[in-house]
Enzyme design. Structure first.
Site, PDB file in Angstrom:
ATOM      1  CG  ASP A   1      30.644   4.648 -10.920  1.00  0.00           C
ATOM      2  OD1 ASP A   1      29.472   4.845 -11.327  1.00  0.00           O
ATOM      3  OD2 ASP A   1      30.923   3.789 -10.066  1.00  0.00           O
TER       4      ASP A   1
ATOM      5  CB  CYS B   1      28.720   5.786  -8.069  1.00  0.00           C
ATOM      6  SG  CYS B   1      28.484   5.644  -6.297  1.00  0.00           S
TER       7      CYS B   1
ATOM      8  CB  THR C   1      25.513   2.191  -3.733  1.00  0.00           C
ATOM      9  OG1 THR C   1      26.835   2.763  -3.591  1.00  0.00           O
ATOM     10  CG2 THR C   1      25.612   0.690  -3.968  1.00  0.00           C
TER      11      THR C   1
ATOM     12  CG  HIS D   1      15.797  20.156   7.378  1.00  0.00           C
ATOM     13  ND1 HIS D   1      15.254  19.206   8.229  1.00  0.00           N
ATOM     14  CD2 HIS D   1      14.808  21.055   7.134  1.00  0.00           C
ATOM     15  CE1 HIS D   1      13.992  19.521   8.492  1.00  0.00           C
ATOM     16  NE2 HIS D   1      13.689  20.638   7.828  1.00  0.00           N
TER      17      HIS D   1
ATOM     18  CG  HIS E   1      17.589  23.557   9.314  1.00  0.00           C
ATOM     19  ND1 HIS E   1      17.550  22.308   9.900  1.00  0.00           N
ATOM     20  CD2 HIS E   1      16.299  23.989   9.247  1.00  0.00           C
ATOM     21  CE1 HIS E   1      16.296  21.980  10.157  1.00  0.00           C
ATOM     22  NE2 HIS E   1      15.512  22.992   9.770  1.00  0.00           N
TER      23      HIS E   1
ATOM     24  NE  ARG F   1      19.891  21.609  14.541  1.00  0.00           N
ATOM     25  CZ  ARG F   1      18.580  21.445  14.606  1.00  0.00           C
ATOM     26  NH1 ARG F   1      17.891  21.118  13.533  1.00  0.00           N
ATOM     27  NH2 ARG F   1      17.954  21.588  15.759  1.00  0.00           N
TER      28      ARG F   1
HETATM   29  C1  RB5 Z   1      30.664  -0.044  -9.205  1.00  0.00           C
HETATM   30  O1  RB5 Z   1      30.518  -1.405  -9.419  1.00  0.00           O
HETATM   31  C2  RB5 Z   1      30.126   0.340  -7.822  1.00  0.00           C
HETATM   32  O2  RB5 Z   1      30.921  -0.217  -6.832  1.00  0.00           O
HETATM   33  C3  RB5 Z   1      30.073   1.829  -7.693  1.00  0.00           C
HETATM   34  O3  RB5 Z   1      29.283   2.349  -8.703  1.00  0.00           O
HETATM   35  C4  RB5 Z   1      29.479   2.361  -6.410  1.00  0.00           C
HETATM   36  O4  RB5 Z   1      28.263   1.752  -6.108  1.00  0.00           O
HETATM   37  C5  RB5 Z   1      30.394   2.421  -5.252  1.00  0.00           C
HETATM   38  O5  RB5 Z   1      30.076   2.970  -4.190  1.00  0.00           O
END
Ligand code: RB5
Length: 147
Positions: free
Chosen positions: A8, A65, A67, A98, A133, A136
């Site tokens: 993103d 993205c 996070t 794994h 692995h 699994r």
């Molecule tokens: C964007 O602001 C943020 O929410 C996105 O990049 C991501 O971290 C969502 O999981």
């Protein structure tokens, strides 16, 4: 070998950096977007990236993205995808060894480009260990959950 890329807006700059790195190493990159830092919704790029890997059109994927969570959640809705969120090289190596992860996911707002390079290197250098692995990961798809 073709590598699928998706991000993103929060991952856009890291995606561009890693695509350049992979191209300089002779890989072919397939860019499912996004194509700027303008705000967008990660499922729009995650779904086509997942399909490209699931169908074998791309050998594996690299996605990010902010996070790494939203794009991982989306990718992993596809039954043939094992997307692994990795923020250290050791985790990336284990994701291959794994889990035979077929999409490496990075938390773009929480790793530097240098750290991301090391995470990608660890993923590329590792090999799936098979054996227990494989047993699994064979049980991961919903169709085999027996419940
Ligand atoms: C964007 O602001 C943020 O929410 C996105 O990049 C991501 O971290 C969502 O999981």
């Amino acid at each position: 070998m073709k590598i699928a890329f998706a991000s993103d807006h929060a991952g856009y700059e890291l995606k561009q950096h890693l695509m350049d790195m992979m191209r300089s190493r002779g890989y072919e990159t397939v860019d499912f977007g996004t194509h700027s830092t303008e705000s967008c919704d990660y499922p729009a790029t995650a779904h086509p990236c997942a399909v490209a890997v699931e169908t074998g059109n791309c050998a594996f994927g690299i996605a990010m993205c902010g996070t790494g969570n939203g794009i991982s959640m989306t990718l992993n809705k596809h039954q043939g995808i094992r997307a692994a969120l990795c923020w250290k090289p050791e985790i990336a190596a284990l994701a291959k060894q794994h889990n035979n992860a077929n999409i490496l996911v990075l938390p773009a707002r929480f790793v530097t480009q240098q750290e991301a390079d090391s995470i990608v290197d660890a993923f590329l250098d590792a090999s799936f260990e098979g054996g227990r692995h494989q047993r699994r990961i064979d049980k991961i798809p919903v169709a085999g959950c027996n419940c």
